[in-house]
Design an enzyme around this catalytic site. Sequence first.
Site, short mmCIF file in Angstrom:
data_model
loop_
_atom_site.label_atom_id
_atom_site.label_comp_id
_atom_site.label_asym_id
_atom_site.label_seq_id
_atom_site.Cartn_x
_atom_site.Cartn_y
_atom_site.Cartn_z
N HIS A 182 0.80 -1.23 0.00
CA HIS A 182 0.00 0.00 0.00
C HIS A 182 0.83 1.28 0.00
CE1 HIS A 182 0.93 0.08 4.28
NE2 HIS A 182 0.51 1.32 4.31
C1 UD1 Z 1 -2.19 5.56 6.02
C2 UD1 Z 1 -0.91 6.08 6.67
C3 UD1 Z 1 0.16 5.01 6.64
C4 UD1 Z 1 -0.35 3.70 7.24
C5 UD1 Z 1 -1.64 3.30 6.55
C6 UD1 Z 1 -2.22 2.06 7.16
C7 UD1 Z 1 -0.47 8.49 6.35
C8 UD1 Z 1 0.32 9.50 5.62
N1 UD1 Z 1 -0.37 7.23 5.91
O1 UD1 Z 1 -1.91 5.29 4.66
O2 UD1 Z 1 1.27 5.46 7.40
O3 UD1 Z 1 0.63 2.70 7.04
O4 UD1 Z 1 -2.59 4.37 6.69
O5 UD1 Z 1 -3.26 1.52 6.38
O6 UD1 Z 1 -1.16 8.85 7.29
N2 UD1 Z 1 -9.24 4.68 1.60
C9 UD1 Z 1 -10.47 4.07 1.55
N3 UD1 Z 1 -11.09 3.77 2.74
C10 UD1 Z 1 -10.54 4.04 3.94
C11 UD1 Z 1 -9.29 4.67 3.98
C12 UD1 Z 1 -8.63 4.97 2.81
O7 UD1 Z 1 -11.00 3.80 0.49
O8 UD1 Z 1 -11.18 3.73 4.98
C13 UD1 Z 1 -8.53 4.96 0.34
C14 UD1 Z 1 -8.78 6.33 -0.23
O9 UD1 Z 1 -8.80 6.21 -1.62
C15 UD1 Z 1 -7.55 7.09 0.19
C16 UD1 Z 1 -6.47 6.04 0.18
O10 UD1 Z 1 -7.12 4.85 0.57
O11 UD1 Z 1 -7.27 8.17 -0.64
C17 UD1 Z 1 -5.30 6.32 1.08
O12 UD1 Z 1 -5.75 6.54 2.43
P1 UD1 Z 1 -4.88 7.47 3.40
O13 UD1 Z 1 -5.51 7.48 4.75
O14 UD1 Z 1 -4.58 8.78 2.76
O15 UD1 Z 1 -3.47 6.74 3.49
P2 UD1 Z 1 -3.09 5.19 3.62
O16 UD1 Z 1 -2.49 4.78 2.32
O17 UD1 Z 1 -4.22 4.38 4.15
#
Ligand code: UD1
Length: 357
Positions: A202
């Site tokens: 991820h």
């Molecule tokens: C975040 C953390 C990372 C951690 C990871 C665990 C930061 C910068 N990154 O990364 O350190 O290892 O969480 O999973 O804080 N999305 C969904 N549903 C959700 C959450 C996210 O669909 O419930 C999708 C969205 O398209 C979003 C993308 O995942 O844009 C990324 O989510 P985001 O919270 O920005 O970062 P992670 O990659 O999850």
Amino acid sequence: MRILSVVGARPQFVKLAPIASAMEGRAEHLIAHTGQHYDEIMSDVFFEDLGIPAPDFNLGVGSGKHGRQTGTMLAGLEDIFESVRPDCVLVYGDTNSTLAAALAAVKMHIPLAHLEAGLRSFNRRMPEEHNRVLTDHASDILLAPTEVAMQHLANEGLAARSVLVGDVMTDVLYKTRSVLEHRDALLPSGVTPGDYYISTIHRPDNTDDPARLKQIIESLSDLDRDVVLLAHPRLVDIATRHGLSLDSRRLKVANPLAYPELVNAVMNSAGVITDSGGLQKEAFLLRVPCTTIRPETEWVETVNLGWNVLVSDDLSVLAAAVQRPAPAPTTESPYGDGQAARRTVDALLEAGADSGY
Ligand code: UD1
């Protein structure tokens, strides 16, 4: 003493579980959820399975660019801190939720404690590296998981504020493992125990460049066993946009698992292939060989003890790394004894008593 925990993303819910339990009867403990993760499989199931009390506040900020996401949390948390007036704000790990809460607390002169302090990748391309360095330097109490983390904090002039408490993910893993030993297997469907790999990918450096992602998917598809890819929504989204199939040859795509199912799936696997921080350590604690698709790791002990191999630019060596024989057994326990949450609460209450709360 009133302690407010701020969490928002999946690994933080896992860390919160033993802390919430260790707080019972010892401190008034409130929980604020930023809403960074919001899907049921990314958030709610962790609260349910790990017996975490429902959050007292949920900002529901959702996804977004780093600045907007962090800024929205900062504004929302300021309001919560104003109404709660906590004696201490406790933040976890290295996500945008961690940094937002740290900034909100220091600007309001609220004592700030950072759990999982002192981890360093020294890779400034990672958003987590900025988040953890800035949070450590803003914090009043640095709760470190390992001796190596303590050394990093000392190198940055932060020794006087640092306490070695151990790793709270070890607490929750040991507890979950002991429950699982008395339950039927919860394996992903269609796999044979001991004859599959578990994978998660991820990190932006692996997902955001379609050529890189394609190479990773192809390397995983060609391994000698089935690879169960527990796909984070970010990965599904990017693969769909670029027309990349996550289900080809040995690669079997599946939804992310709830925590007990994940532990069970790793325990019964032949190996783990990941870019997650927590999963590298969970594999080590369960003594399952891990291959990490990153140029470096914060959990250097897993590599030094032979249970984790890093593969980065040259993916042609991935198969040999994954298919290597398991290393010699070790009794080393660099991540503590499963009592880190109790030590964390001890340290917070002691600091509170010294400051007169
Ligand atoms: C975040 C953390 C990372 C951690 C990871 C665990 C930061 C910068 N990154 O990364 O350190 O290892 O969480 O999973 O804080 N999305 C969904 N549903 C959700 C959450 C996210 O669909 O419930 C999708 C969205 O398209 C979003 C993308 O995942 O844009 C990324 O989510 P985001 O919270 O920005 O970062 P992670 O990659 O999850």
